[in-house]
Design an enzyme around this catalytic site. Sequence first.
Site, PDB file in Angstrom:
ATOM      1  N   THR A 191       2.771  -0.624   1.471  1.00  0.00           N
ATOM      2  CA  THR A 191       3.797  -1.578   0.780  1.00  0.00           C
ATOM      3  C   THR A 191       5.324  -0.789   1.290  1.00  0.00           C
ATOM      4  O   THR A 191       6.102  -1.803   1.296  1.00  0.00           O
ATOM      5  CB  THR A 191       3.817  -1.406  -0.957  1.00  0.00           C
ATOM      6  N   ASP A 200      -2.145  -1.728   6.207  1.00  0.00           N
ATOM      7  CA  ASP A 200      -2.605  -1.707   4.451  1.00  0.00           C
ATOM      8  C   ASP A 200      -3.433  -0.598   4.342  1.00  0.00           C
ATOM      9  O   ASP A 200      -4.463  -0.572   5.111  1.00  0.00           O
ATOM     10  CB  ASP A 200      -3.077  -3.184   3.807  1.00  0.00           C
ATOM     11  N   SER A 201      -3.200   0.174   3.372  1.00  0.00           N
ATOM     12  CA  SER A 201      -4.079   1.478   3.283  1.00  0.00           C
ATOM     13  C   SER A 201      -5.372   1.100   2.951  1.00  0.00           C
ATOM     14  O   SER A 201      -6.343   2.145   2.932  1.00  0.00           O
ATOM     15  CB  SER A 201      -3.633   2.587   2.297  1.00  0.00           C
ATOM     16  N   SER A 202      -5.843  -0.115   2.300  1.00  0.00           N
ATOM     17  CA  SER A 202      -7.310  -0.561   2.092  1.00  0.00           C
ATOM     18  C   SER A 202      -8.145  -0.510   3.497  1.00  0.00           C
ATOM     19  O   SER A 202      -9.143  -0.627   3.562  1.00  0.00           O
ATOM     20  CB  SER A 202      -7.179  -1.885   1.430  1.00  0.00           C
ATOM     21  N   ASP A 212      -2.964   2.566  -2.072  1.00  0.00           N
ATOM     22  CA  ASP A 212      -4.326   2.145  -2.446  1.00  0.00           C
ATOM     23  C   ASP A 212      -5.439   3.494  -2.380  1.00  0.00           C
ATOM     24  O   ASP A 212      -6.253   3.807  -2.886  1.00  0.00           O
ATOM     25  CB  ASP A 212      -5.012   1.144  -2.023  1.00  0.00           C
ATOM     26  N   GLN A 271     -17.991  10.619 -15.379  1.00  0.00           N
ATOM     27  CA  GLN A 271     -17.357   9.288 -15.418  1.00  0.00           C
ATOM     28  C   GLN A 271     -15.948   9.386 -16.305  1.00  0.00           C
ATOM     29  O   GLN A 271     -15.012   8.594 -16.229  1.00  0.00           O
ATOM     30  CB  GLN A 271     -18.132   8.211 -16.132  1.00  0.00           C
ATOM     31  N   CYS A 272     -15.562  10.668 -16.853  1.00  0.00           N
ATOM     32  CA  CYS A 272     -14.500  11.040 -17.696  1.00  0.00           C
ATOM     33  C   CYS A 272     -13.550  11.286 -16.718  1.00  0.00           C
ATOM     34  O   CYS A 272     -13.935  12.159 -15.568  1.00  0.00           O
ATOM     35  CB  CYS A 272     -14.583  12.111 -18.500  1.00  0.00           C
TER      36      CYS A 272
END
Length: 340
Positions: free
Chosen positions: A12, A56-58, A89, A274-275
């Site tokens: 961006t 785009d870093s994706s 990203d 998952q935490c």
Amino acid sequence: MNQILIIYTGGTIGMVKNADTNTFVPFDFDLISHNVPELKLMDINITVHSFEQIIDSSNMNPHIWVRLAKIVSDNYQQYDGFVILHGSDTMAYTASALSFMLEGLQKPVIISGSQLPIGEIRTDARENLITALEIASAKKNGRSLIQEVCIFFNSKLFRGNRCIKYNSAKFEAFRSPNYPTLVEAGVHLKYNTNDLMDNTGKEFILHTAIDTSVAVLYLFPGISPNVMKSILDSDCRSIIMYTYGSGNTTTDKWFLDLLRKAIENDKIILNISQCKVGAVELGRYETSHWLKGMGVLSAHDLTFEAAVTKLMYLQGHFESNADVAHYVEIPLRGEMTIVD
Ligand code: ASP
């Protein structure tokens, strides 16, 4: 004057609005230098290496990580520090990957970007870029203060392999849930010296072998044996298993049997929580006691980004899964903390 190399990959920070589609599309680096005339006023000699195809870093991938690591390595002697401009990203993945690929760094590699394009009036890009450059050139007694791969965003410098992209709407895009902020940029730059990496005396080594054979198993109540099997039976060398809380899973027999069989078949199973905050503590509850016994490995407080890139790096480095399993549980670049 300090010599800093800016490597511009896209994101961006250098984007403009396409009037036809009303979406942001990558532009070239001229826009950045045009929009930050302050760069010329800094007491730094800046060279820009712009990717010919900015992304785009994706669209980031391990080939580009290798390219970035080689650019740093090829220019390591000539420059005092490196600033990589990158989309937010996948910035935490790139930061983690580079931390493993660039061993024994004694110079800063600071990755930054922005949430708003540099040409926008309210942009965060200018402050991110200028402060990243200032930190990249900071020295004490002739040595760089920062000797590791970091992310600078929204007034904070974080250890790169401790970061997660946390927010896509606020300027505070990144957090480092399990490791302190390294530098806070307010009126002064406040360096938290005790938490910085000190690689003095170490040899700088470039690693470029990457093996991407990694899969992810995200547990949830009700996950079916077939879904489990499809992931465990894939041809991946390692599986990152996202568990509950401090590393807990169901103790259903079918579940434990499937895991045990996968480990017998030489799969690496890395238990990650998952935490976001806290760590895996195998054996703390009965539910994770069985996992430890059968050879499930602990990711401790690794982020997912660091876990996946650490496995790729280790798998590229070692042919034997036993070696990968050994090193994945050991901190290599300050990416994990082991609490006994
Ligand atoms: N999609 C963009 C990218 O990662 C978002 C950003 O730059 O922050 O390249």
